[in-house]
Design a protein around this motif. Structure first.
Motif, mmCIF file in Angstrom:
data_model
loop_
_atom_site.group_PDB
_atom_site.id
_atom_site.type_symbol
_atom_site.label_atom_id
_atom_site.label_comp_id
_atom_site.label_asym_id
_atom_site.label_seq_id
_atom_site.Cartn_x
_atom_site.Cartn_y
_atom_site.Cartn_z
ATOM 1 N N THR A 43 5.641 -15.305 -6.600
ATOM 2 C CA THR A 43 4.573 -14.676 -6.525
ATOM 3 C C THR A 43 4.310 -13.488 -7.641
ATOM 4 O O THR A 43 3.343 -13.004 -7.662
ATOM 5 C CB THR A 43 4.444 -13.564 -5.225
ATOM 6 O OG1 THR A 43 5.494 -12.647 -5.085
ATOM 7 C CG2 THR A 43 4.928 -14.592 -3.921
ATOM 8 N N GLU A 95 11.610 -5.700 6.303
ATOM 9 C CA GLU A 95 10.596 -6.534 5.662
ATOM 10 C C GLU A 95 9.770 -5.832 4.463
ATOM 11 O O GLU A 95 9.543 -6.578 3.528
ATOM 12 C CB GLU A 95 9.529 -6.822 6.856
ATOM 13 C CG GLU A 95 8.455 -7.548 6.720
ATOM 14 C CD GLU A 95 8.531 -9.206 6.757
ATOM 15 O OE1 GLU A 95 9.783 -9.335 7.317
ATOM 16 O OE2 GLU A 95 7.677 -9.751 6.627
ATOM 17 N N TYR A 96 9.687 -4.486 4.549
ATOM 18 C CA TYR A 96 8.982 -4.092 3.482
ATOM 19 C C TYR A 96 9.653 -4.140 2.180
ATOM 20 O O TYR A 96 9.154 -4.190 0.921
ATOM 21 C CB TYR A 96 8.802 -2.478 3.679
ATOM 22 C CG TYR A 96 7.861 -2.204 4.936
ATOM 23 C CD1 TYR A 96 6.771 -2.873 5.413
ATOM 24 C CD2 TYR A 96 8.127 -0.946 5.942
ATOM 25 C CE1 TYR A 96 5.990 -2.545 6.561
ATOM 26 C CE2 TYR A 96 7.643 -0.518 6.915
ATOM 27 C CZ TYR A 96 6.614 -1.389 7.484
ATOM 28 O OH TYR A 96 5.853 -1.111 8.298
ATOM 29 N N SER A 106 3.651 -11.774 -0.167
ATOM 30 C CA SER A 106 4.471 -12.794 0.464
ATOM 31 C C SER A 106 4.445 -12.425 2.052
ATOM 32 O O SER A 106 4.735 -13.225 2.682
ATOM 33 C CB SER A 106 5.442 -13.152 -0.160
ATOM 34 O OG SER A 106 6.100 -12.118 -0.528
ATOM 35 N N GLN A 107 4.436 -11.113 2.101
ATOM 36 C CA GLN A 107 5.144 -10.653 3.618
ATOM 37 C C GLN A 107 4.093 -10.400 4.387
ATOM 38 O O GLN A 107 2.852 -9.965 3.953
ATOM 39 C CB GLN A 107 6.070 -9.264 3.472
ATOM 40 C CG GLN A 107 7.155 -9.416 2.412
ATOM 41 C CD GLN A 107 8.059 -10.678 2.463
ATOM 42 O OE1 GLN A 107 8.229 -11.329 1.631
ATOM 43 N NE2 GLN A 107 8.806 -10.800 3.497
ATOM 44 N N ASP A 108 4.249 -10.201 5.590
ATOM 45 C CA ASP A 108 3.322 -9.643 6.763
ATOM 46 C C ASP A 108 3.379 -8.336 6.785
ATOM 47 O O ASP A 108 3.485 -7.611 7.785
ATOM 48 C CB ASP A 108 3.675 -10.552 8.020
ATOM 49 C CG ASP A 108 2.457 -10.199 9.065
ATOM 50 O OD1 ASP A 108 1.507 -10.099 8.860
ATOM 51 O OD2 ASP A 108 2.938 -9.877 10.335
ATOM 52 N N VAL A 109 2.753 -7.990 5.462
ATOM 53 C CA VAL A 109 2.636 -6.303 5.682
ATOM 54 C C VAL A 109 1.307 -5.782 5.154
ATOM 55 O O VAL A 109 0.565 -6.553 4.419
ATOM 56 C CB VAL A 109 3.468 -5.800 4.670
ATOM 57 C CG1 VAL A 109 3.176 -4.090 4.451
ATOM 58 C CG2 VAL A 109 4.856 -5.973 4.878
#
Lengths: 426, 412
Positions: free
Chosen positions: B22, B350-351, A39-42
């Motif tokens: 998810t 974010e990580y 889901s993340q921009d990683v």
């Protein structure tokens, strides 16, 4: 009415969404395996080179060569490389193991262009400056001295030497003198021979779209670092004729114990059912070894058994650290638990618990981009495909106590095992 | 940004739910507001020993692990100075087993004698494995004792000495449970593909009937301000000398905490950091050098630890560290440096949002600290730190009289 004595209904795990890696070839033939998930921009991109200790002609060469990749390249000095990664909050993990040298990059997707620009230069045009090498050698020397104070390190080193013979690349046999014998030329030569597109594959996971694949093509797809895959040499194993070994480390309160033996490879038909047996034996918190030696006797903080699968050999290893006074009782109980698996069928209830637990683990292994990449690598390293996991699920659902007992008789004989104890005999 | 919903049951249990579609798994995290800071000085290591006992069976359920494994679950726990956190993950259709297990051990433990005996032994082996039988294993206990004279942060979570664990009695175990383990002293967090209403209904069902225990607010004696430098030298059988310098720093909820965190990043986070570039790479005075925070909720420690290179004396090493700290006091960090450490902080946040379990743990521990919402406001808090504020905080932090120095010398 609230009934606290009865477990709520347990639902079987029926559906497992096994997202598979897709494959794309760069123009120069580098295979890119990618998993678009999360889901993340990683984004995590692993560059994997056939450049592990297997290929080195002297100790330390493979790992130091790998570490030097961030110590300077044609367009960026060591500090400029560090600045680039730190400024964008990205990471590069450089590590070498028995078979591979890795450069694993993690970055926010939006910063990937800046990060891959420097990564390209590091992988293709490393310059191995003398000064940085000297600093690196000093650092590693100190780490080596520290590790050598730990009973677990001493035990593991000896164990690999006993199993493979000291000269085999799978034996850990670094010595202090090795640090004085290493020089820049050895590293440069290793780098030129093993770090190029012919020796490389890429596994990418996270938010991977066409733009990421295009970036990989732009930076790594060219013919400018093209050489052929270097074939791996062959080595003969020279296991010790003696089954028991002791490494003296005075004045400690605990000793490390390793017990184990050679094992079948991942492609062997018994590998999958054996992995279930090894889990019952010592592979989870409810395992026989944990239940007996930690939870009933309290000899240790932890004990486990697992299989280490390397490209050209696999071995079973039981590993623990125990109070010195518990070394002999622990060895006895390890053998006792092997014998018990050989003579008594696992109960239906224990097997049912284990199956549910392993199915839960299986779900975890396929949950999220990084886990998916790990599960893919675990087969790709051995030239296997996803049918391995279909067979695993099939075996897990159908295996019987009798089959497990038969396998234990064939593979889990205490007399076949090597034992290494590191600690104070005093 | 992590969206969550929150409610409080009548017995005082806080329930927090974050939906993450998810994953096929759910995380169930139960965090108790009790840590080693709540221990009696003569009975240290108790909160952690207790964490072990929580797996030894509860009032209606003789074994914790087996039913969880039957449901495909996995679990673990940790104890810190500030809190004790228990977390498990399950396939989402078996979430109820998690509620059943966690609510029963919040209700009451089995208080089994044999479990106490075995876990005492296991913890003693853990004590040896982590602290006694490891090179540099006693650094942390020594440093805490040097820096704290009054506050319970002076002992590590494993305990001050093995005898405290050996002497733990069943009565003490029971007293500890009823004093600290209670719905009004805990938070329940669920993350995964779940609905808020569904979780609240289940929480009411399983946790609702547990009586509130009117847990007393903690009353911990605060550490008086340190007024002169403290120094201790020990000689040990280790390969290298090492120097440790610990400075008292603000509590977690103080705005200065965020500035202090960024100070440690400027100095030592990553190979481009000041101390690495100047002292490890350029001057080759150290082979290892780090600056970090103890991360405690109450006023904690800012620590610098370094291994001097061969032939570099511990005095030279200390001077070099002090010079770098002085520079933080005398000059503002550049805008570039500030942007860099903020970028890095943002990326790390974010990580951490990639994983449902990490999110559950972060929500739980922030709620114990004060408010789960902190998890979302922290980006802004880091962003609002200015270069002048970093300088100001450095000037308050890096004072000789605020420092405890541990010289850990290798036996020759």
């Amino acid at each position: 009415m609230l009934n606290r004595t009865k477990q709520p209904i347990v639902n079987p795990i029926e559906h497992i969404d096994m997202v598979q890696a897709e494959k794309r070839l760069l123009s120069n033939g580098i295979p890119v395996y990618f998993i678009n998930a999360g889901s993340q921009d990683v984004v995590k991109i692993d560059f994997i080179f056939e450049a592990g200790t297997w290929f080195q002609s002297s100790n330390l060469v493979s790992s130091l060569c790998n570490s030097m990749l961030e110590e300077g390249c044609r367009n960026f000095s060591a500090s400029e490389i560090a600045e680039r990664f730190d400024f964008y909050g990205a990471y590069i993990q450089l590590v070498a193991d028995q078979n591979y040298g890795y450069a694993n990059v993690v970055s926010l997707g939006k910063h990937l262009p800046a990060i891959l620009e420097v990564t390209e230069n590091m992988l293709k045009h490393s310059v191995f400056p003398e000064y940085e090498l000297e600093v690196l050698i000093d650092k590693n020397k100190q780490k080596f001295l520290l590790e050598n104070e730990k009973v677990r390190t001493l035990c593991q080193k000896k164990f690999t030497q006993v199993m493979f013979g000291e000269e085999h690349p799978y034996a850990m046999n670094n010595k202090l003198e090795d640090f004085d014998q290493i020089n820049r030329e050895m590293l440069v030569q290793f780098y030129q021979t093993y770090y190029h597109s012919g020796n490389c594959r890429i596994i990418a996971a996270g938010r991977i779209d066409e733009s990421v694949l295009d970036l990989l093509e732009t930076h790594f797809g060219g013919s400018d670092w093209n050489q052929k895959l270097v074939p791996a040499a062959e080595f003969v194993m020279k296991p010790s004729p003696q089954k028991f070994h002791h490494v003296e480390k005075a004045n400690g309160s605990q000793s490390a114990i390793r017990v184990g033996k050679m094992w079948v490879s991942k492609s062997h038909p018994d590998y999958i059912p054996l992995s279930i047996l090894v889990t019952i034996f010592g592979g989870y918190f409810g395992s026989r070894l944990m239940a007996n030696i930690r939870e009933e006797k309290g000899y240790t903080y932890g004990i486990g058994s697992f299989v280490l699968s390397l490209k050209y050999a696999s071995y079973l290893i039981i590993s623990t650290e125990v109070g010195n006074e518990y070394v002999e009782p622990t060895r006895k109980e390890i053998a006792f638990e092997m014998n018990r698996l050989q003579t008594e069928p696992v109960s239906e209830s224990e097997l049912a618990t284990l199956k549910s637990y392993l199915l839960g683990e299986f779900l975890r292994d396929f949950d999220g981009p990084f886990a998916l990449a790990g599960s893919f690598k675990a087969i790709n390293d051995f030239g296997l495909d996803y049918t391995f996991y279909d067979r695993y699920l099939d075996t897990l659902r159908n295996i019987t106590p009798e089959e497990l007992m038969k396998l234990a008789r064939q593979y889990l004989n205490p007399d076949d095992c090597y034992t290494v104890v590191a600690g104070s005999m005093g | 940004m992590i969206h969550f919903e929150r409610t409080k049951l009548a017995n005082g249990l806080t329930v927090i739910v974050h939906q993450d579609k998810t994953t096929p798994m759910v995380a169930v995290d139960v965090c108790y507001n009790v840590g080693s800071r709540d221990e009696h000085p003569d009975r240290t290591g108790f909160a952690h020993l207790f964490e072990h006992l929580m797996f030894g069976g509860s009032k209606h359920i003789p074994s914790y692990d087996e039913p969880l494994q039957k449901a495909g679950g996995d679990n673990n726990a940790f104890t810190s100075n500030d809190l004790t956190n228990y977390y498990l993950t399950l396939p989402k259709n078996n979430i109820e087993t998690g509620f059943w297990l966690e609510s029963d051990r919040m209700l009451e433990l089995a208080f089994s004698k044999s479990s106490l005996e075995v876990q005492r032994n296991v913890v003693i082996e853990e004590f040896k494995q982590r602290y006694l039988n490891q090179p540099y294993g006693d650094v942390w206990p020594l440093l805490r004792q040097l820096a704290y004279k009054v506050h319970p942060y002076q002992w590590p979570t494993i305990g001050r000495e093995i005898s405290h664990i050996e002497q733990a009695t069943m009565q003490q175990v029971k007293d500890f449970f009823f004093a600290h383990y209670a719905p009004d002293n805990a938070v329940l967090v669920v993350t995964g593909d779940v609905q808020f209403d569904q979780v609240v209904t289940m929480a009411e069902h399983w946790f609702g009937p547990i009586p509130s225990r009117n847990v007393k607010p903690r009353n911990i004696a605060q550490e008086p301000e340190q007024t002169e430098i403290r120094e201790q030298t020990v000689v040990r059988d280790v390969p290298n000398d090492t120097i440790y310098m610990a400075y008292h720093m603000p509590e977690r909820l103080d705005p200065a905490y965020y500035a202090t965190d960024l100070i440690s990043d400027v100095l030592s986070n990553g190979n481009s950091s000041r101390m690495y570039q100047n002292l490890v790479q350029k001057e080759k005075l150290f082979t290892e050098l780090d600056a970090y925070l103890s991360g405690d909720y109450e006023p904690g420690l800012f620590i610098v630890s370094g291994k001097p290179s061969n032939g570099i004396s511990i005095e030279t090493a200390r001077k070099a560290i002090e010079q770098e700290l002085d520079r933080m006091k005398q000059e503002k960090v550049s805008e570039y440096e500030l942007e860099k450490v903020k970028n890095k902080m943002e990326a790390n946040i974010e990580y951490a949002e990639m994983n449902y379990l990490t999110k559950a743990m972060n929500l739980a521990t922030n709620e114990i600290l004060q408010d789960a919402e902190l998890i979302n406001s922290q980006v802004q808090l880091y962003h609002s730190v200015t270069a002048s504020y970093i300088q100001e905080v450095s000037q308050q932090l890096f004072l000789p009289e605020n420092c405890s120095v541990l010289n850990y010398i290798a036996k020759k």
